[in-house]
Design a protein around this motif. Structure first.
Motif, short mmCIF file in Angstrom:
data_model
loop_
_atom_site.label_atom_id
_atom_site.label_comp_id
_atom_site.label_asym_id
_atom_site.label_seq_id
_atom_site.Cartn_x
_atom_site.Cartn_y
_atom_site.Cartn_z
N VAL A 36 0.77 -1.31 0.03
CA VAL A 36 0.12 0.07 -0.11
C VAL A 36 0.89 1.42 -0.01
CG1 VAL A 36 -1.78 1.14 1.35
CG2 VAL A 36 -1.75 -1.26 1.25
N ALA A 37 1.84 1.27 0.72
CA ALA A 37 2.77 2.23 0.95
C ALA A 37 3.55 2.84 -0.35
CB ALA A 37 3.79 2.44 2.17
N GLY A 38 3.93 1.56 -1.36
CA GLY A 38 4.80 1.50 -2.42
C GLY A 38 4.31 2.46 -3.40
N ASP A 39 5.07 2.65 -4.80
CA ASP A 39 4.92 3.73 -5.66
C ASP A 39 3.76 3.02 -6.67
OD1 ASP A 39 6.77 5.14 -4.30
OD2 ASP A 39 8.40 3.96 -5.63
N TYR A 40 3.07 1.90 -6.48
CA TYR A 40 2.37 1.35 -7.48
C TYR A 40 0.89 1.06 -7.28
CZ TYR A 40 7.06 0.95 -8.85
OH TYR A 40 8.38 0.91 -9.05
N LEU A 41 0.47 0.60 -6.24
CA LEU A 41 -0.86 0.47 -5.96
C LEU A 41 -1.92 1.42 -5.97
CD1 LEU A 41 -2.88 -2.23 -5.46
CD2 LEU A 41 -2.65 -1.62 -2.99
N VAL A 42 -1.53 2.50 -4.98
CA VAL A 42 -2.57 3.49 -4.97
C VAL A 42 -2.42 4.39 -6.20
CG1 VAL A 42 -3.15 5.39 -3.46
CG2 VAL A 42 -2.62 3.36 -2.47
N PRO A 43 -1.35 4.86 -6.40
CA PRO A 43 -1.08 5.89 -7.79
C PRO A 43 -2.30 5.05 -8.98
CG PRO A 43 0.87 5.71 -6.76
CD PRO A 43 -0.12 4.70 -6.03
N VAL A 44 -1.92 3.85 -9.21
CA VAL A 44 -2.47 3.32 -10.66
C VAL A 44 -4.14 3.02 -9.93
CG1 VAL A 44 -2.65 0.96 -11.82
CG2 VAL A 44 -0.55 2.03 -11.18
N MET A 45 -4.45 2.52 -8.61
CA MET A 45 -5.89 2.59 -8.57
C MET A 45 -6.71 4.08 -8.71
SD MET A 45 -6.77 -0.32 -8.06
CE MET A 45 -5.84 -1.90 -8.03
N LEU A 46 -5.81 4.98 -8.44
CA LEU A 46 -6.65 6.23 -8.51
C LEU A 46 -6.66 6.66 -9.98
CD1 LEU A 46 -5.47 8.29 -5.68
CD2 LEU A 46 -7.05 6.73 -5.56
N SER A 47 -5.62 6.46 -10.74
CA SER A 47 -5.82 6.89 -12.17
C SER A 47 -6.70 5.93 -13.05
CB SER A 47 -4.32 6.29 -12.67
OG SER A 47 -3.25 7.01 -12.05
N LEU A 48 -6.87 4.55 -12.30
CA LEU A 48 -8.01 3.93 -12.97
C LEU A 48 -9.50 4.56 -12.83
CD1 LEU A 48 -6.79 0.24 -12.12
CD2 LEU A 48 -6.47 1.28 -14.34
N GLY A 49 -9.48 5.15 -11.70
CA GLY A 49 -10.45 5.80 -11.30
C GLY A 49 -10.97 6.95 -12.00
N LEU A 50 -9.94 7.52 -12.51
CA LEU A 50 -10.05 8.79 -13.30
C LEU A 50 -10.60 8.22 -14.76
CD1 LEU A 50 -7.14 11.26 -12.47
CD2 LEU A 50 -9.40 11.10 -11.62
N ILE A 51 -9.82 7.17 -15.17
CA ILE A 51 -10.30 6.70 -16.32
C ILE A 51 -11.64 6.26 -16.37
CG2 ILE A 51 -9.88 4.85 -18.09
CD1 ILE A 51 -6.99 4.81 -17.26
N PHE A 52 -12.32 5.58 -15.47
CA PHE A 52 -13.52 5.21 -15.31
C PHE A 52 -14.33 6.39 -15.33
CE2 PHE A 52 -17.24 4.16 -13.09
CZ PHE A 52 -17.64 3.05 -13.49
N ASP B 7 6.59 -5.82 -17.18
CA ASP B 7 5.46 -6.14 -16.08
C ASP B 7 4.57 -5.10 -15.80
OD1 ASP B 7 6.90 -8.44 -15.92
OD2 ASP B 7 7.63 -8.32 -13.84
N TYR B 8 5.08 -3.85 -15.46
CA TYR B 8 4.28 -2.79 -15.32
C TYR B 8 3.39 -2.45 -16.31
CZ TYR B 8 2.94 1.73 -13.50
OH TYR B 8 2.29 3.04 -13.13
N PHE B 9 3.87 -2.46 -17.54
CA PHE B 9 3.15 -2.23 -18.97
C PHE B 9 2.01 -3.25 -19.00
CE2 PHE B 9 2.29 -2.72 -23.35
CZ PHE B 9 1.90 -1.42 -23.81
N VAL B 72 4.78 7.54 -18.24
CA VAL B 72 4.84 7.22 -19.67
C VAL B 72 4.21 5.94 -19.85
CG1 VAL B 72 6.39 6.78 -21.73
CG2 VAL B 72 6.92 8.65 -20.06
N LEU B 73 4.77 4.87 -19.01
CA LEU B 73 4.11 3.78 -19.20
C LEU B 73 2.66 3.37 -18.95
CD1 LEU B 73 7.12 1.53 -17.63
CD2 LEU B 73 6.46 1.60 -20.11
N PHE B 74 2.10 4.09 -18.12
CA PHE B 74 0.88 3.91 -17.71
C PHE B 74 -0.17 4.49 -19.03
CE2 PHE B 74 -3.30 5.34 -16.05
CZ PHE B 74 -3.84 4.06 -15.21
N SER B 75 0.40 5.79 -19.28
CA SER B 75 -0.33 6.27 -20.56
C SER B 75 0.00 5.47 -21.82
CB SER B 75 0.29 7.82 -20.94
OG SER B 75 0.88 8.34 -20.04
N THR B 76 0.87 4.86 -22.14
CA THR B 76 1.01 3.92 -23.32
C THR B 76 0.27 2.98 -23.00
OG1 THR B 76 3.14 3.26 -22.40
CG2 THR B 76 3.20 4.60 -24.27
N GLY B 77 0.34 2.23 -21.85
CA GLY B 77 -0.57 1.05 -21.45
C GLY B 77 -2.11 1.53 -21.69
#
Lengths: 205, 98
Positions: A36-52, B7-9, B72-77
Protein backbone atom coordinates in the motif's frame (compact mmCIF):
# COMPACT_ATOMS: atom_id res chain seq x y z
CA UNK A 1 8.38 30.90 18.33
CA UNK A 2 11.44 28.63 18.48
CA UNK A 3 9.87 26.75 21.42
CA UNK A 4 6.65 26.19 19.49
CA UNK A 5 8.65 24.83 16.54
CA UNK A 6 10.59 22.47 18.85
CA UNK A 7 7.32 21.37 20.44
CA UNK A 8 5.85 20.57 17.02
CA UNK A 9 8.98 18.62 16.00
CA UNK A 10 8.80 16.63 19.27
CA UNK A 11 5.11 15.93 18.74
CA UNK A 12 5.84 14.85 15.18
CA UNK A 13 8.58 12.43 16.34
CA UNK A 14 6.42 10.98 19.11
CA UNK A 15 3.55 10.43 16.71
CA UNK A 16 5.96 8.81 14.24
CA UNK A 17 7.25 6.39 16.88
CA UNK A 18 3.70 5.62 17.99
CA UNK A 19 2.84 4.44 14.45
CA UNK A 20 6.24 3.05 13.40
CA UNK A 21 6.68 0.98 16.59
CA UNK A 22 3.97 -1.39 15.31
CA UNK A 23 6.11 -2.30 12.27
CA UNK A 24 8.09 -5.53 12.20
CA UNK A 25 5.73 -7.44 14.52
CA UNK A 26 3.52 -9.29 12.03
CA UNK A 27 5.20 -10.18 8.76
CA UNK A 28 1.98 -10.56 6.76
CA UNK A 29 0.65 -7.15 7.86
CA UNK A 30 4.04 -5.59 7.07
CA UNK A 31 4.13 -7.02 3.53
CA UNK A 32 0.55 -5.82 2.88
CA UNK A 33 1.29 -2.31 4.15
CA UNK A 34 4.55 -2.17 2.16
CA UNK A 35 2.47 -2.76 -0.98
CA UNK A 36 0.00 0.00 0.00
CA UNK A 37 2.86 2.38 0.84
CA UNK A 38 4.61 1.57 -2.45
CA UNK A 39 4.75 3.61 -5.63
CA UNK A 40 2.37 1.44 -7.64
CA UNK A 41 -0.88 0.26 -6.00
CA UNK A 42 -2.58 3.49 -4.90
CA UNK A 43 -1.34 5.70 -7.80
CA UNK A 44 -2.51 3.16 -10.39
CA UNK A 45 -5.86 2.59 -8.63
CA UNK A 46 -6.55 6.33 -8.51
CA UNK A 47 -5.57 6.71 -12.16
CA UNK A 48 -7.94 3.85 -13.03
CA UNK A 49 -10.64 5.73 -11.13
CA UNK A 50 -10.02 8.78 -13.33
CA UNK A 51 -10.18 6.67 -16.51
CA UNK A 52 -13.48 5.19 -15.33
CA UNK A 53 -14.91 8.65 -14.63
CA UNK A 54 -13.75 9.94 -18.04
CA UNK A 55 -15.52 7.17 -19.95
CA UNK A 56 -18.56 6.12 -17.94
CA UNK A 57 -20.85 9.17 -18.05
CA UNK A 58 -23.69 9.04 -20.57
CA UNK A 59 -25.48 12.39 -20.23
CA UNK A 60 -23.50 14.92 -22.26
CA UNK A 61 -23.66 17.85 -19.82
CA UNK A 62 -22.62 15.61 -16.89
CA UNK A 63 -19.82 14.06 -18.93
CA UNK A 64 -18.48 17.54 -19.67
CA UNK A 65 -18.48 18.47 -15.99
CA UNK A 66 -16.81 15.21 -14.94
CA UNK A 67 -14.19 15.43 -17.69
CA UNK A 68 -13.33 18.97 -16.64
CA UNK A 69 -12.81 17.65 -13.11
CA UNK A 70 -10.57 14.86 -14.38
CA UNK A 71 -8.43 17.45 -16.21
CA UNK A 72 -8.35 19.61 -13.05
CA UNK A 73 -7.25 16.54 -11.05
CA UNK A 74 -4.39 15.82 -13.47
CA UNK A 75 -3.23 19.47 -13.39
CA UNK A 76 -3.56 19.54 -9.60
CA UNK A 77 -1.35 16.42 -9.41
CA UNK A 78 1.28 18.03 -11.66
CA UNK A 79 1.08 21.25 -9.61
CA UNK A 80 1.60 19.30 -6.38
CA UNK A 81 4.70 17.61 -7.80
CA UNK A 82 6.05 20.97 -8.96
CA UNK A 83 5.46 22.58 -5.55
CA UNK A 84 7.15 19.64 -3.78
CA UNK A 85 10.12 19.98 -6.13
CA UNK A 86 10.41 23.72 -5.33
CA UNK A 87 10.13 23.10 -1.55
CA UNK A 88 12.78 20.35 -1.79
CA UNK A 89 15.16 22.83 -3.42
CA UNK A 90 14.70 25.25 -0.50
CA UNK A 91 14.47 22.88 2.43
CA UNK A 92 15.85 19.46 3.37
CA UNK A 93 14.62 17.25 6.16
CA UNK A 94 16.27 13.95 7.13
CA UNK A 95 14.20 10.81 6.71
CA UNK A 96 12.87 9.32 9.96
CA UNK A 97 14.59 5.96 9.43
CA UNK A 98 17.89 7.71 10.21
CA UNK A 99 16.75 8.03 13.83
CA UNK A 100 18.31 5.25 15.95
CA UNK A 101 15.06 3.71 17.26
CA UNK A 102 13.15 3.87 13.95
CA UNK A 103 12.26 0.75 12.00
CA UNK A 104 12.51 0.68 8.22
CA UNK A 105 10.62 -2.02 6.33
CA UNK A 106 10.70 -0.28 2.93
CA UNK A 107 13.48 0.84 0.58
CA UNK A 108 15.42 3.88 1.78
CA UNK A 109 14.64 7.01 -0.28
CA UNK A 110 17.40 9.60 -0.48
CA UNK A 111 15.42 12.81 -1.16
CA UNK A 112 13.98 15.20 1.43
CA UNK A 113 11.36 13.83 3.78
CA UNK A 114 9.28 17.05 3.90
CA UNK A 115 6.76 17.30 2.28
CA UNK A 116 5.66 13.80 1.33
CA UNK A 117 5.71 13.73 -2.47
CA UNK A 118 3.45 10.71 -2.88
CA UNK A 119 0.88 12.06 -0.40
CA UNK A 120 0.84 15.45 -2.14
CA UNK A 121 0.39 13.79 -5.54
CA UNK A 122 -2.38 11.45 -4.44
CA UNK A 123 -4.32 14.10 -2.52
CA UNK A 124 -3.84 16.43 -5.47
CA UNK A 125 -5.50 13.79 -7.63
CA UNK A 126 -8.35 13.02 -5.19
CA UNK A 127 -9.47 16.42 -3.88
CA UNK A 128 -10.83 17.80 -7.22
CA UNK A 129 -13.09 14.75 -7.73
CA UNK A 130 -14.95 15.37 -4.44
CA UNK A 131 -17.14 18.14 -5.87
CA UNK A 132 -18.61 16.33 -8.88
CA UNK A 133 -18.48 12.69 -7.74
CA UNK A 134 -18.64 12.71 -3.95
CA UNK A 135 -18.62 8.92 -3.47
CA UNK A 136 -15.76 8.20 -5.87
CA UNK A 137 -13.87 11.21 -4.48
CA UNK A 138 -14.28 9.94 -0.91
CA UNK A 139 -12.99 6.50 -1.93
CA UNK A 140 -9.99 8.09 -3.64
CA UNK A 141 -9.35 10.26 -0.59
CA UNK A 142 -9.57 7.21 1.67
CA UNK A 143 -7.01 5.38 -0.50
CA UNK A 144 -4.72 8.43 -0.33
CA UNK A 145 -5.05 8.51 3.48
CA UNK A 146 -4.15 4.81 3.65
CA UNK A 147 -1.05 5.51 1.55
CA UNK A 148 -0.12 8.43 3.82
CA UNK A 149 -0.45 6.41 7.04
CA UNK A 150 1.39 3.44 5.53
CA UNK A 151 4.30 5.69 4.52
CA UNK A 152 4.68 6.62 8.21
CA UNK A 153 4.24 3.00 9.31
CA UNK A 154 7.00 1.71 7.01
CA UNK A 155 9.38 4.39 8.29
CA UNK A 156 9.92 6.71 5.31
CA UNK A 157 7.96 9.78 6.50
CA UNK A 158 7.14 11.69 9.65
CA UNK A 159 3.42 12.48 10.16
CA UNK A 160 4.34 16.15 9.65
CA UNK A 161 5.65 15.38 6.15
CA UNK A 162 2.34 13.78 5.29
CA UNK A 163 0.37 16.76 6.64
CA UNK A 164 2.71 19.02 4.65
CA UNK A 165 1.91 16.93 1.57
CA UNK A 166 -1.83 17.41 2.11
CA UNK A 167 -1.36 21.19 2.49
CA UNK A 168 0.72 21.28 -0.71
CA UNK A 169 -2.06 19.37 -2.51
CA UNK A 170 -4.67 21.85 -1.23
CA UNK A 171 -2.56 24.79 -2.39
CA UNK A 172 -2.05 23.19 -5.78
CA UNK A 173 -5.80 22.50 -6.06
CA UNK A 174 -6.64 26.16 -5.28
CA UNK A 175 -4.13 27.42 -7.88
CA UNK A 176 -5.45 24.95 -10.48
CA UNK A 177 -9.07 25.98 -9.84
CA UNK A 178 -8.12 29.64 -10.30
CA UNK A 179 -6.31 28.83 -13.56
CA UNK A 180 -9.22 26.75 -14.84
CA UNK A 181 -11.67 29.57 -14.05
CA UNK A 182 -9.68 31.78 -16.41
CA UNK A 183 -9.79 29.25 -19.27
CA UNK A 184 -13.23 27.76 -18.51
CA UNK A 185 -14.90 28.86 -21.77
CA UNK A 186 -12.02 27.73 -23.96
CA UNK A 187 -11.89 24.41 -22.11
CA UNK A 188 -15.63 23.81 -22.60
CA UNK A 189 -15.28 24.61 -26.31
CA UNK A 190 -12.32 22.25 -26.59
CA UNK A 191 -14.25 19.43 -24.88
CA UNK A 192 -17.28 19.99 -27.17
CA UNK A 193 -14.94 19.87 -30.16
CA UNK A 194 -13.35 16.72 -28.75
CA UNK A 195 -16.78 15.10 -28.40
CA UNK A 196 -17.78 15.98 -31.98
CA UNK A 197 -14.53 15.44 -33.82
CA UNK A 198 -14.24 12.34 -35.98
CA UNK A 199 -10.47 12.35 -35.67
CA UNK A 200 -10.57 11.58 -31.97
CA UNK A 201 -13.23 8.91 -32.27
CA UNK A 202 -10.66 6.39 -31.10
CA UNK A 203 -10.59 8.05 -27.67
CA UNK A 204 -14.31 7.42 -27.10
CA UNK A 205 -15.87 4.13 -26.08
CA UNK B 1 7.91 -12.09 -15.00
CA UNK B 2 9.56 -10.25 -17.94
CA UNK B 3 11.39 -7.39 -16.24
CA UNK B 4 10.02 -4.54 -14.20
CA UNK B 5 9.08 -2.18 -17.03
CA UNK B 6 7.33 -4.78 -19.15
CA UNK B 7 5.52 -6.23 -16.12
CA UNK B 8 4.21 -2.79 -15.22
CA UNK B 9 3.12 -2.12 -18.81
CA UNK B 10 1.32 -5.48 -19.14
CA UNK B 11 -0.45 -5.05 -15.81
CA UNK B 12 -1.51 -1.51 -16.81
CA UNK B 13 -2.97 -2.84 -20.08
CA UNK B 14 -4.89 -5.58 -18.24
CA UNK B 15 -6.24 -3.30 -15.50
CA UNK B 16 -7.21 -0.47 -17.88
CA UNK B 17 -8.97 -3.05 -20.10
CA UNK B 18 -10.95 -4.10 -17.02
CA UNK B 19 -11.90 -0.52 -16.25
CA UNK B 20 -12.95 0.10 -19.88
CA UNK B 21 -15.16 -3.00 -19.80
CA UNK B 22 -16.80 -1.69 -16.61
CA UNK B 23 -17.21 1.82 -18.03
CA UNK B 24 -18.76 0.57 -21.25
CA UNK B 25 -21.08 -1.80 -19.36
CA UNK B 26 -22.35 1.17 -17.38
CA UNK B 27 -23.19 2.89 -20.65
CA UNK B 28 -25.03 -0.16 -21.99
CA UNK B 29 -26.74 -1.25 -18.81
CA UNK B 30 -28.48 -4.36 -20.25
CA UNK B 31 -25.43 -6.63 -19.82
CA UNK B 32 -23.83 -4.70 -17.02
CA UNK B 33 -23.51 -7.23 -14.19
CA UNK B 34 -21.41 -9.82 -16.05
CA UNK B 35 -19.24 -7.06 -17.50
CA UNK B 36 -18.70 -5.60 -14.03
CA UNK B 37 -17.55 -8.98 -12.76
CA UNK B 38 -15.17 -9.49 -15.72
CA UNK B 39 -13.87 -5.90 -15.47
CA UNK B 40 -13.21 -5.95 -11.75
CA UNK B 41 -11.73 -9.45 -12.11
CA UNK B 42 -9.22 -8.13 -14.63
CA UNK B 43 -8.23 -5.27 -12.31
CA UNK B 44 -7.68 -7.68 -9.39
CA UNK B 45 -5.83 -10.14 -11.67
CA UNK B 46 -3.47 -7.39 -12.85
CA UNK B 47 -2.73 -6.35 -9.25
CA UNK B 48 -2.11 -9.96 -8.17
CA UNK B 49 0.09 -10.63 -11.21
CA UNK B 50 2.17 -7.57 -10.49
CA UNK B 51 2.63 -7.93 -6.75
CA UNK B 52 2.85 -11.70 -6.37
CA UNK B 53 5.41 -12.38 -9.10
CA UNK B 54 8.29 -10.29 -7.71
CA UNK B 55 9.42 -7.86 -5.03
CA UNK B 56 8.05 -4.46 -6.13
CA UNK B 57 9.34 -2.30 -3.27
CA UNK B 58 12.38 -1.11 -5.19
CA UNK B 59 13.98 2.28 -5.46
CA UNK B 60 14.19 3.71 -8.99
CA UNK B 61 18.00 3.35 -9.07
CA UNK B 62 17.75 -0.28 -7.95
CA UNK B 63 15.55 -1.42 -10.83
CA UNK B 64 12.22 0.21 -9.92
CA UNK B 65 10.41 2.88 -11.93
CA UNK B 66 10.73 6.61 -11.37
CA UNK B 67 7.70 8.89 -11.65
CA UNK B 68 8.37 9.84 -15.30
CA UNK B 69 8.72 6.22 -16.39
CA UNK B 70 5.53 5.34 -14.55
CA UNK B 71 3.64 8.17 -16.24
CA UNK B 72 4.87 7.19 -19.72
CA UNK B 73 4.24 3.46 -19.24
CA UNK B 74 0.79 4.04 -17.72
CA UNK B 75 -0.27 6.35 -20.58
CA UNK B 76 0.99 4.01 -23.30
CA UNK B 77 -0.58 1.06 -21.48
CA UNK B 78 -3.91 2.91 -21.31
CA UNK B 79 -3.74 3.82 -24.98
CA UNK B 80 -2.94 0.21 -25.89
CA UNK B 81 -5.87 -1.02 -23.78
CA UNK B 82 -8.18 1.51 -25.46
CA UNK B 83 -7.09 0.40 -28.93
CA UNK B 84 -7.50 -3.26 -27.98
CA UNK B 85 -10.96 -2.52 -26.58
CA UNK B 86 -11.97 -0.69 -29.77
CA UNK B 87 -10.59 -3.50 -31.92
CA UNK B 88 -12.39 -6.13 -29.87
CA UNK B 89 -15.72 -4.26 -30.04
CA UNK B 90 -15.35 -3.79 -33.82
CA UNK B 91 -14.57 -7.49 -34.28
CA UNK B 92 -17.55 -8.47 -32.12
CA UNK B 93 -19.88 -6.25 -34.20
CA UNK B 94 -18.52 -7.70 -37.44
CA UNK B 95 -19.02 -11.24 -36.18
CA UNK B 96 -22.59 -10.40 -35.12
CA UNK B 97 -23.32 -9.27 -38.70
CA UNK B 98 -22.53 -12.71 -40.11
Amino acid sequence: MGNLFDLLIDLDRNLFFLINSKAGIHESIDSLLVIVAGDYLVPVMLSLGLIFLWFHETAEYQAMEVRKRVLIAICSLLGSCLLVMIINELFFRERPFNLPEAKLIFYAPTDSSFPSNSTAAMFGLSIPILKTRMRVGMMMLLASMCLAICRVYVGVHFPGDVIGGVLVALLSFCITILLFKVIDKQLTDALVLFEKSKWVKVFRL
Amino acid sequence: MFGFHLDYFICCVISVSGVLIMASSYRRSSQSFANYIVGSGLVVLAALLFFLTDDRALNDYEGGLDANEQAVLFSTGSLTALLLHKGFVALKRRLELF
